[in-house]
Design a protein around this motif. Structure first.
Motif, mmCIF file in Angstrom:
data_model
loop_
_atom_site.group_PDB
_atom_site.id
_atom_site.type_symbol
_atom_site.label_atom_id
_atom_site.label_comp_id
_atom_site.label_asym_id
_atom_site.label_seq_id
_atom_site.Cartn_x
_atom_site.Cartn_y
_atom_site.Cartn_z
ATOM 1 N N ILE A 193 71.071 32.292 1.842
ATOM 2 C CA ILE A 193 70.641 32.489 3.189
ATOM 3 C C ILE A 193 71.752 32.698 4.072
ATOM 4 O O ILE A 193 72.703 32.017 4.151
ATOM 5 C CB ILE A 193 69.596 31.671 3.756
ATOM 6 N N THR A 194 71.691 34.259 4.749
ATOM 7 C CA THR A 194 72.966 34.184 5.473
ATOM 8 C C THR A 194 72.332 34.666 6.910
ATOM 9 O O THR A 194 71.206 34.559 7.089
ATOM 10 C CB THR A 194 73.669 35.534 4.963
ATOM 11 N N ASP A 195 73.485 34.997 8.008
ATOM 12 C CA ASP A 195 72.920 35.354 9.174
ATOM 13 C C ASP A 195 71.933 36.335 9.278
ATOM 14 O O ASP A 195 70.967 36.742 9.985
ATOM 15 C CB ASP A 195 74.125 35.403 10.268
ATOM 16 N N TYR A 196 72.066 37.747 8.265
ATOM 17 C CA TYR A 196 71.308 38.871 8.464
ATOM 18 C C TYR A 196 70.242 39.033 7.374
ATOM 19 O O TYR A 196 69.433 39.886 7.200
ATOM 20 C CB TYR A 196 72.529 39.956 8.189
ATOM 21 N N GLY A 197 70.001 37.871 6.552
ATOM 22 C CA GLY A 197 68.764 37.742 5.504
ATOM 23 C C GLY A 197 69.071 36.819 4.799
ATOM 24 O O GLY A 197 69.573 35.787 5.019
ATOM 25 N N ALA A 198 68.249 37.132 3.422
ATOM 26 C CA ALA A 198 68.160 36.329 2.261
ATOM 27 C C ALA A 198 68.323 36.819 1.032
ATOM 28 O O ALA A 198 67.595 37.750 0.864
ATOM 29 C CB ALA A 198 66.849 35.360 2.555
ATOM 30 N N PHE A 199 69.043 36.305 0.203
ATOM 31 C CA PHE A 199 69.183 36.918 -1.089
ATOM 32 C C PHE A 199 68.212 36.245 -1.930
ATOM 33 O O PHE A 199 68.165 35.096 -2.284
ATOM 34 C CB PHE A 199 70.613 36.789 -1.803
ATOM 35 N N VAL A 200 67.408 37.232 -2.844
ATOM 36 C CA VAL A 200 66.331 36.444 -3.628
ATOM 37 C C VAL A 200 66.538 37.070 -5.104
ATOM 38 O O VAL A 200 66.832 38.210 -5.512
ATOM 39 C CB VAL A 200 64.891 36.995 -3.251
ATOM 40 N N GLU A 231 69.633 40.237 -8.256
ATOM 41 C CA GLU A 231 69.069 39.760 -6.963
ATOM 42 C C GLU A 231 68.958 41.016 -6.003
ATOM 43 O O GLU A 231 69.668 41.849 -6.092
ATOM 44 C CB GLU A 231 70.179 38.886 -6.347
ATOM 45 N N GLY A 232 68.046 40.605 -4.910
ATOM 46 C CA GLY A 232 67.858 41.715 -3.789
ATOM 47 C C GLY A 232 67.987 40.836 -2.594
ATOM 48 O O GLY A 232 67.855 39.771 -2.506
ATOM 49 N N LEU A 233 68.201 41.677 -1.481
ATOM 50 C CA LEU A 233 68.326 41.298 -0.047
ATOM 51 C C LEU A 233 67.043 41.483 0.572
ATOM 52 O O LEU A 233 66.573 42.808 0.707
ATOM 53 C CB LEU A 233 69.554 41.821 0.454
ATOM 54 N N ILE A 234 66.511 40.571 1.126
ATOM 55 C CA ILE A 234 65.440 40.725 2.363
ATOM 56 C C ILE A 234 66.306 40.656 3.774
ATOM 57 O O ILE A 234 66.523 39.436 3.995
ATOM 58 C CB ILE A 234 64.465 39.707 2.390
ATOM 59 N N HIS A 235 66.424 41.730 4.364
ATOM 60 C CA HIS A 235 66.979 41.845 5.564
ATOM 61 C C HIS A 235 66.005 41.041 6.600
ATOM 62 O O HIS A 235 64.882 41.160 6.633
ATOM 63 C CB HIS A 235 67.295 43.200 6.126
ATOM 64 N N VAL A 236 66.792 40.541 7.686
ATOM 65 C CA VAL A 236 66.074 39.813 8.559
ATOM 66 C C VAL A 236 64.988 40.554 9.517
ATOM 67 O O VAL A 236 64.008 40.171 9.813
ATOM 68 C CB VAL A 236 67.070 39.057 9.848
ATOM 69 N N SER A 237 65.324 42.121 9.593
ATOM 70 C CA SER A 237 64.393 43.011 10.081
ATOM 71 C C SER A 237 63.009 43.083 9.215
ATOM 72 O O SER A 237 62.018 43.549 9.851
ATOM 73 C CB SER A 237 65.021 44.052 10.270
ATOM 74 N N GLU A 238 63.177 42.777 7.970
ATOM 75 C CA GLU A 238 61.961 43.069 7.147
ATOM 76 C C GLU A 238 61.224 41.925 6.757
ATOM 77 O O GLU A 238 60.414 41.636 5.679
ATOM 78 C CB GLU A 238 62.494 43.389 5.701
ATOM 79 N N MET A 239 61.557 40.683 7.581
ATOM 80 C CA MET A 239 60.756 39.445 7.160
ATOM 81 C C MET A 239 59.299 39.077 8.046
ATOM 82 O O MET A 239 58.556 38.365 7.506
ATOM 83 C CB MET A 239 61.608 38.401 7.746
ATOM 84 N N THR A 299 55.830 40.866 13.466
ATOM 85 C CA THR A 299 55.687 40.404 14.981
ATOM 86 C C THR A 299 56.610 39.620 15.484
ATOM 87 O O THR A 299 57.175 39.635 16.755
ATOM 88 C CB THR A 299 54.355 39.726 15.227
ATOM 89 N N LYS A 300 57.119 38.614 14.553
ATOM 90 C CA LYS A 300 58.281 37.785 15.259
ATOM 91 C C LYS A 300 59.718 38.273 15.363
ATOM 92 O O LYS A 300 59.882 38.823 14.137
ATOM 93 C CB LYS A 300 58.343 36.476 14.459
ATOM 94 N N LYS A 301 60.394 38.072 16.246
ATOM 95 C CA LYS A 301 61.770 38.355 16.297
ATOM 96 C C LYS A 301 62.520 37.289 15.871
ATOM 97 O O LYS A 301 62.968 36.247 16.318
ATOM 98 C CB LYS A 301 62.257 38.619 17.817
ATOM 99 N N VAL A 302 63.009 37.282 14.433
ATOM 100 C CA VAL A 302 63.642 36.136 13.766
ATOM 101 C C VAL A 302 64.939 36.285 14.057
ATOM 102 O O VAL A 302 65.626 37.046 13.816
ATOM 103 C CB VAL A 302 63.507 36.598 12.240
ATOM 104 N N LYS A 303 65.263 34.822 14.898
ATOM 105 C CA LYS A 303 66.818 34.625 14.965
ATOM 106 C C LYS A 303 67.759 34.386 13.927
ATOM 107 O O LYS A 303 68.845 34.793 13.977
ATOM 108 C CB LYS A 303 66.645 33.777 16.307
#
Length: 208
Positions: free
Chosen positions: A5-12, A19-27, A30-34
């Motif tokens: 997990i990084t500040d900008y997303g999570a590697f799956v 592996e692929g990246l789920i960017h924080v904006s794609e999580m 409705t929630k603004k994920v900090k």
């Protein structure tokens, strides 16, 4: 499986060595994920959707929210402009108030749409947690924004008792400025004062 997990997303990890990246904006829709750690943890297994594969850069973009129901689609299915709906005030800001009309879906009541009278501050009209009727005046699905109006709801639909009280004629002074709903304690105090004046008048007449 979530590998890091990084500040900008999570590697799956999709499969061994891939592996692929789920960017924080794609999580979340409705929630603004900090920070991704607020939703995910290392070792967690989950379902996600492949959004893009860049073979040259050896990158895979993934989405988590795409596997969930989009609440904004429910807005289009069940609401339209000019509808008067019940909502709950979630946050009050300097320029208006945010009102939740469906779970996870909020709209903005701009300060200019709070009353036909001039309002100095939104806090004069609404408070967080308050339930009230609002009218949908605009739906922008692309920007995921909904514009709401309290004053237009009063003109075109039934409103809650608390709302009617806040916007009755007694809520304004002679100059038309909003002074808020009459507080029961204040009203009772006024009645008591008037009763005392009457009692004194009766006593003077009796003594005379």
């Amino acid at each position: 499986k979530v590998m890091s997990i990084t500040d900008y997303g999570a590697f799956v990890e999709l499969e061994a060595g891939v592996e692929g990246l789920i960017h924080v904006s794609e999580m979340s829709w409705t929630k603004k994920v900090k920070h991704p750690s607020k939703l995910l943890e290392i070792g967690q297994e989950l379902e996600c959707q492949v959004l893009e594969v860049d073979a040259r850069a050896k990158r895979i973009s993934l989405g988590l929210k795409q596997t969930q129901s989009d609440p904004w689609q429910h807005v289009l299915d069940s609401h339209q402009e000019a509808d008067v709906v019940d909502g709950t005030v979630t946050k009050v800001v300097t320029f208006g108030a945010f009102v939740e009309i469906l779970p996870g879906v909020e709209g903005l009541v701009h300060i200019s749409e709070m009353s036909t009278h001039h309002v100095e501050a939104p806090e004069q009209v609404v408070t967080p947690g308050e339930e009230l009727w609002v009218k949908i005046i605009d739906i922008d699905l692309d920007r995921r924004r909904i514009s709401l109006s309290i004053k237009q709801a009063a003109e075109g639909g039934t409103v809650a008792a608390e709302y009617q009280d806040a916007f009755g004629e007694h809520a304004y002074d002679e100059a038309g400025n909003y002074i808020g709903p009459v507080v029961e304690e204040e009203a009772a105090a006024e009645v008591a004062a008037e009763a005392e004046v009457v009692a004194e008048a009766v006593e003077e007449i009796t003594e005379g």
